[in-house]
Design an enzyme around this catalytic site. Structure first.
Site, short mmCIF file in Angstrom:
data_model
loop_
_atom_site.label_atom_id
_atom_site.label_comp_id
_atom_site.label_asym_id
_atom_site.label_seq_id
_atom_site.Cartn_x
_atom_site.Cartn_y
_atom_site.Cartn_z
N PHE A 55 -9.72 10.14 5.33
CA PHE A 55 -9.70 10.92 4.08
C PHE A 55 -10.96 10.63 3.26
CE2 PHE A 55 -5.28 11.08 5.28
CZ PHE A 55 -4.97 12.40 5.00
N ASP B 219 -3.01 12.24 -2.30
CA ASP B 219 -3.22 13.70 -2.25
C ASP B 219 -3.64 14.18 -3.64
OD1 ASP B 219 -2.13 14.27 0.54
OD2 ASP B 219 -0.45 13.21 -0.39
N THR C 150 -11.40 5.32 5.48
CA THR C 150 -10.38 6.09 6.21
C THR C 150 -10.90 7.50 6.47
OG1 THR C 150 -9.36 7.00 4.20
CG2 THR C 150 -8.57 4.84 4.95
N GLU D 224 0.85 -1.18 0.00
CA GLU D 224 0.00 0.00 0.00
C GLU D 224 0.89 1.24 0.00
OE1 GLU D 224 -2.86 0.56 3.19
OE2 GLU D 224 -3.69 2.31 2.16
C1 LIG Z 1 -4.26 11.90 1.46
S1 LIG Z 1 -3.29 10.74 2.32
C2 LIG Z 1 -4.26 9.24 2.22
C3 LIG Z 1 -3.80 8.21 3.20
C4 LIG Z 1 -4.55 6.88 3.17
N1 LIG Z 1 -4.31 6.14 1.95
C5 LIG Z 1 -6.03 7.04 3.41
O1 LIG Z 1 -6.84 6.72 2.53
O2 LIG Z 1 -6.38 7.52 4.50
C6 LIG Z 1 -1.96 10.41 1.19
C7 LIG Z 1 -0.71 9.89 1.89
O3 LIG Z 1 0.25 9.52 0.91
C8 LIG Z 1 1.54 9.80 1.43
N2 LIG Z 1 2.46 9.92 0.28
C9 LIG Z 1 2.38 10.80 -0.74
N3 LIG Z 1 3.37 10.59 -1.62
C10 LIG Z 1 4.09 9.53 -1.16
C11 LIG Z 1 5.23 8.85 -1.63
N4 LIG Z 1 5.83 9.22 -2.79
N5 LIG Z 1 5.72 7.83 -0.91
C12 LIG Z 1 5.13 7.45 0.25
N6 LIG Z 1 4.03 8.07 0.76
C13 LIG Z 1 3.51 9.10 0.06
C14 LIG Z 1 1.34 11.10 2.20
O4 LIG Z 1 2.35 11.28 3.18
C15 LIG Z 1 -0.04 10.90 2.80
O5 LIG Z 1 0.03 10.36 4.10
#
Ligand SMILES: C[S@@+](CC[C@H](N)C(=O)[O-])C[C@H]1O[C@@H](n2cnc3c(N)ncnc32)[C@H](O)[C@@H]1O
Length: 266
Positions: free
Chosen positions: A239, A146, A237, A70
């Site tokens: 989000f 994001d 989640t 994931e």
């Molecule tokens: C909007 S959050 C969604 C988190 C989770 N998937 C959810 O549905 O609640 C997106 C997450 O992706 C992580 N993220 C973004 N780019 C990433 C990367 N290149 N490698 C690892 N994590 C990343 C961010 O730190 C953030 O915590």
């Protein structure tokens, strides 16, 4: 140094936000990080692996099994639940946000500390192709990445050609790639890029769109079909809840990695 002599700044899909941990999260980190958070040698930044870093999956999990990855596992809702529910698989969460990793450790603890889950605190785009061999992943999940809604930020979206070039070779033949977003514009962007990749095929070519009513703008040429049902076991989640409270639809996407014979024969 004159501006033109400086190396262009690398575009990354995340921002480093507050890294401080609340006392509860710090406590979980202190007790559990050594077991669950992988610590490969780092490169020029703490989110990048060093040149010789590799993940020996057999050593990491004590066995070789189906690997679910994931990317952007956030606060760990899906990762911890999936690991507890599926002891037969191994689960790797890739996340750069330290408070999210610490919260995931708390969830792993509450889920009974399953032994089939690990966290990789690195930039997935750079780390996964460096650390894993081709074909290592059986399922890849990207939920609610994001959205970077402003046009000038679209290049920062995780789902873009550099990320796909990095991760698609890691998918085993027949592997599934599941995504979800609550932004119709991002869903459109994902479909345009992913539908065009010869390595991927839609898992639900006839699947209907999730609905009609959404508070965000739906691009006119958004495909009417090809959408996946909500993946069974995908936990809601914070989000996802935020998007729903704002009146946005949730768009689920699912692809299968076609056999390498077929892509090379074509
Ligand atoms: C909007 S959050 C969604 C988190 C989770 N998937 C959810 O549905 O609640 C997106 C997450 O992706 C992580 N993220 C973004 N780019 C990433 C990367 N290149 N490698 C690892 N994590 C990343 C961010 O730190 C953030 O915590």
């Amino acid at each position: 140094m004159p501006a033109e002599d400086r190396a262009p700044r690398e575009v990354v899909s995340f921002v480093r936000r507050g890294e401080r941990l609340s006392p509860g999260r710090q406590d979980a980190w202190d007790r559990l990080a050594a077991t669950y958070v992988l610590d490969p040698p780092r490169g020029e930044r703490d989110t990048l692996p060093g040149p010789d870093a590799r993940l020996d999956l057999e050593q990491v999990f004590g066995r070789r099994s189906e690997l679910v990855v994931e990317v952007g596992s956030g606060l760990g809702e899906n990762l911890a639940a999936a690991a507890a529910e599926h002891p037969e698989r191994d689960h790797l969460g890739v996340e750069v946000y330290r408070p999210g990793l610490a919260q995931t450790l708390r969830r792993i603890e509450r889920a009974g500390e399953p032994g089939n889950v690990r966290l990789l605190p690195l930039d997935a785009q750079r780390a996964l192709p460096a650390l894993l061999p081709e074909g290592a992943i059986s399922q890849l999940w990207v939920y609610f990445p994001d959205p970077w809604p402003k046009s000038r930020h679209h290049k920062r979206r995780l789902i873009n050609p550099p990320f796909l070039d990095a991760v698609l070779p890691l998918l085993a033949d027949g592997a599934t790639f599941r995504l979800a977003t609550d932004w119709a514009q991002y869903a459109h962007h994902m479909r345009s890029l992913l539908d065009a990749r010869p390595e991927l095929e839609l898992l639900y070519p006839d699947g209907p769109a999730p609905g009609q009513q959404t508070s965000d703008t739906v691009p006119e040429d958004l495909p009417a079909t090809g959408w996946a049902p909500r993946f069974e076991g995908r936990v809601k989640t914070s989000f996802e809840s935020k998007g729903q409270r704002a009146g946005r639809l949730v768009w689920d996407l699912a692809y299968v990695r076609v056999s390498r014979h077929r892509t090379t024969d074509a």
